[in-house]
Structures are given as C-alpha cells and as structure tokens.
Design a protein around this motif. Structure first.
Motif, PDB file in Angstrom:
ATOM      1  N   TYR A  18      39.651-115.730 -48.397  1.00  0.00           N
ATOM      2  CA  TYR A  18      40.182-116.207 -49.670  1.00  0.00           C
ATOM      3  C   TYR A  18      39.104-116.925 -50.477  1.00  0.00           C
ATOM      4  CZ  TYR A  18      44.959-115.630 -47.791  1.00  0.00           C
ATOM      5  OH  TYR A  18      46.126-115.136 -47.265  1.00  0.00           O
ATOM      6  N   GLU A  22      42.092-118.363 -55.068  1.00  0.00           N
ATOM      7  CA  GLU A  22      43.252-117.778 -54.386  1.00  0.00           C
ATOM      8  C   GLU A  22      44.059-118.822 -53.630  1.00  0.00           C
ATOM      9  OE1 GLU A  22      41.840-113.197 -53.533  1.00  0.00           O
ATOM     10  OE2 GLU A  22      40.977-114.789 -52.293  1.00  0.00           O
ATOM     11  N   GLN A  26      47.844-120.090 -54.504  1.00  0.00           N
ATOM     12  CA  GLN A  26      48.922-120.081 -53.512  1.00  0.00           C
ATOM     13  C   GLN A  26      49.509-121.474 -53.326  1.00  0.00           C
ATOM     14  OE1 GLN A  26      48.490-117.798 -49.849  1.00  0.00           O
ATOM     15  NE2 GLN A  26      46.666-116.834 -50.739  1.00  0.00           N
ATOM     16  N   ARG A  27      48.677-122.479 -53.446  1.00  0.00           N
ATOM     17  CA  ARG A  27      49.126-123.867 -53.296  1.00  0.00           C
ATOM     18  C   ARG A  27      49.709-124.393 -54.609  1.00  0.00           C
ATOM     19  NH1 ARG A  27      51.907-126.445 -52.105  1.00  0.00           N
ATOM     20  NH2 ARG A  27      51.742-128.650 -52.134  1.00  0.00           N
ATOM     21  N   ILE A  55      49.270-121.166 -45.461  1.00  0.00           N
ATOM     22  CA  ILE A  55      48.430-120.308 -46.304  1.00  0.00           C
ATOM     23  C   ILE A  55      47.235-119.776 -45.518  1.00  0.00           C
ATOM     24  CG2 ILE A  55      46.873-120.299 -48.309  1.00  0.00           C
ATOM     25  CD1 ILE A  55      48.829-122.376 -49.577  1.00  0.00           C
TER      26      ILE A  55
END
Length: 111
Positions: A18, A22, A26-27, A55
């Motif tokens: 990642y 990215e 996602q967070r 994640i």
C-alpha cells in the motif's frame, strides 16, 4: 512494558504493497495525518490502531515492542536473586547463576 512501535506502521504498509495515500484513504484520514502516525509525530489512539490492524492485516502484537528501563532490569535482577536464594532444589548452580547475573549487571552498568 509494551509500547507502540510507529516504524511497524510503515513496515506493515509496505508488506501489503500500500501507498501512504491508500492507507490514509482506507482509514479515512488525511495523508499527512497518516504520515505523522508513521513517523511517531502523533500519538496513536487504541481505536485507530485496531482499525490499522485490520487494514494492514497484522495482529496487534506486530505493532508493539517491549521496552524496558534500567529500573525494570533492576527489578528483574532483584526478583531473580530472591528466587535463586529462596528456591529449594535449585536447578541452577550458584556459579552459573552468579556469572550470568554479573554479566547482565555489567552490561547494564548497575552496581
């Protein structure tokens, strides 16, 4: 004492392939906010760490490291001495115990 190791965030991210962006996406945080977490410039809340374990697909233990102070080692040494002196049928010879203890004390500069 267990401490959060911020270097493990980058390591885990790279292992997953990642980018910073990215993981931040996602967070659902700003890339700069995530970068500050990786650099240890921002304290990481447990809630956020748990999200990052999902994640990055790593157990929480992956992000923790044991860090001991000299006082921690002093307590360990005192406990070892007490156990050695007060244990019946001790499996460790006095000489080997004392040699090991002396080496540990010297490496920590404890007198």
């Amino acid at each position: 004492m267990l401490m959060f190791d911020c270097t493990k965030l980058k390591e885990g991210r790279v292992l997953k392939g990642y980018t910073l962006q990215e993981v931040a996406d996602q967070r659902q945080i700003d890339i700069h906010a995530y970068w500050r977490l990786e650099k240890g410039k921002t304290d990481l809340k447990v809630f956020h760490l748990l999200k990052l374990t999902d994640i990055l697909d790593q157990p929480i233990e992956y992000f923790l490291t044991a860090q001991y102070t000299q006082e921690d080692f002093r307590k360990i040494i005192c406990t070892l001495k007490f156990l050695h002196e007060n244990t019946e049928n001790n499996q460790l010879t006095d000489r080997r115990f004392n040699d090991g203890l002396e080496l540990l004390e010297q490496s920590l500069s404890i007198n």
